[in-house]
Design an enzyme around this catalytic site. Sequence first.
Site, PDB file in Angstrom:
ATOM      1  N   TYR A 175      73.404 -14.732  30.331  1.00 41.66           N
ATOM      2  CA  TYR A 175      73.862 -13.577  31.107  1.00 41.66           C
ATOM      3  C   TYR A 175      73.689 -13.795  32.611  1.00 41.66           C
ATOM      4  O   TYR A 175      74.607 -14.238  33.283  1.00 41.66           O
ATOM      5  CB  TYR A 175      73.146 -12.292  30.636  1.00 41.66           C
ATOM      6  CG  TYR A 175      73.923 -11.051  30.972  1.00 41.66           C
ATOM      7  CD1 TYR A 175      74.696 -10.404  30.014  1.00 41.66           C
ATOM      8  CD2 TYR A 175      73.934 -10.530  32.262  1.00 41.66           C
ATOM      9  CE1 TYR A 175      75.447  -9.276  30.330  1.00 41.66           C
ATOM     10  CE2 TYR A 175      74.676  -9.408  32.594  1.00 41.66           C
ATOM     11  CZ  TYR A 175      75.426  -8.781  31.623  1.00 41.66           C
ATOM     12  OH  TYR A 175      76.178  -7.675  31.942  1.00 41.66           O
TER      13      TYR A 175
ATOM     14  N   THR B 158      76.614  -1.403  22.463  1.00 37.31           N
ATOM     15  CA  THR B 158      77.973  -0.982  22.811  1.00 37.31           C
ATOM     16  C   THR B 158      78.921  -2.058  22.293  1.00 37.31           C
ATOM     17  O   THR B 158      78.484  -3.148  21.903  1.00 37.31           O
ATOM     18  CB  THR B 158      78.183  -0.846  24.339  1.00 37.31           C
ATOM     19  OG1 THR B 158      77.999  -2.139  24.934  1.00 37.31           O
ATOM     20  CG2 THR B 158      77.220   0.151  24.964  1.00 37.31           C
TER      21      THR B 158
END
Length: 402
Positions: free
Chosen positions: A236, A276
């Site tokens: 990330y 999500t």
Amino acid sequence: MIIHPKVRGFICTTTHPLGCERNVLEQIAATRARGVRTDGPRKVLVIGASSGYGLASRITAAFGFGADTLGVFFEKPGTASKAGTAGWYNLAAFDKHAKAAGLYSKSINGDAFSDAARAQVIELIKTEMGGQVDLVVYSLASPVRKLPGSGEVKRSALKPIGQTYTATAIDTNKDTIIQASIEPASAQEIEDTVTVMGGQDWELWIDALEGAGVLADGARSVAFSYIGTEITWPIYWHGALGKAKVDLDHTAQRLNARLAKRGGGANVAVLKSVVTQASAAIPVMPLYISMVYKIMKEKGLHEGTIEQLDRLFRERLYREDGQPAQVDDANRLRLDDWELRDDVQGACKALWPQVTTENLFELTDYAGYKHEFLKLFGFERTDVDYDADVETDVKFDCIELA
């Protein structure tokens, strides 16, 4: 029709309209329970409004502050014979309940990266929202961006930089622990990821809104980011996506300087990891989230999207004492503060090497992760009968861009 979940990879290919509506109602109830304030935003534009943090922003603005809201998103409507995407039903539910509460609610379904979307938004602000907005929430999480003007399509890459990244992960189809390896991004992939997920489009939106005179004095804008910890950094923050988020930071600083001249401001809000559709696609995140959820629940620190956004609005952007929001040294609003506590991260690091296929459900909250994932699509709710017929052709006050 009768709809049950069908999962393929990190996507659930079916959605349940009633389940999605109940999810939205749950978030509305959680927001209302904290009281309605009138000292916050009045007219709000949410770009990327249909799920996750964007949806939670819209719910918080409307039901926590009584704001009129305009949402832009890209979703597939349902038909009589086929269910649409979860985001479509989320916003159909939002629109229904916002209007029932006497609030202005309008939606635009189309490519939020396009100039056509910006033009339509500006027209609606001028003709239906009193001429100006005082908050712009930027919450797009798309793997693809079609550049306005040239029409060139760019794709983002969820890849490390420099070397192959190998880490423990969950095969979410088989519920097994695996070693996942991801090849490093090329220079072109890094550049394209910055183009898709960086701050360029956010800045184009602010340029257009400011140029049209539809940003109120004192208007604020916020875009969402995630930094994470050393567990997720290789894929990330230190990966291609991280480069895009650094670009977002730089954009925020430029926009903040501009908006501050009129008493407003722009910030990146760094949020915690949550389940999500976007985070499910990032390798390692399902395992990390399963661990951090368990630890934070045990410590009484757990928050979902609506709790995070409620805290962002009430304790950062619009403090009751009128004081400016607390920011970090890069002018970011930090809502990942509880997740990054030393005791939470220390427990995560200790747990990481212990997890195996056999003890996955015992040592982590992977069961909770799976439940939350299916819930995104309207499933696994105890208040919905999934063997009953449900209407899939749901219409609401939404402009469809060609």
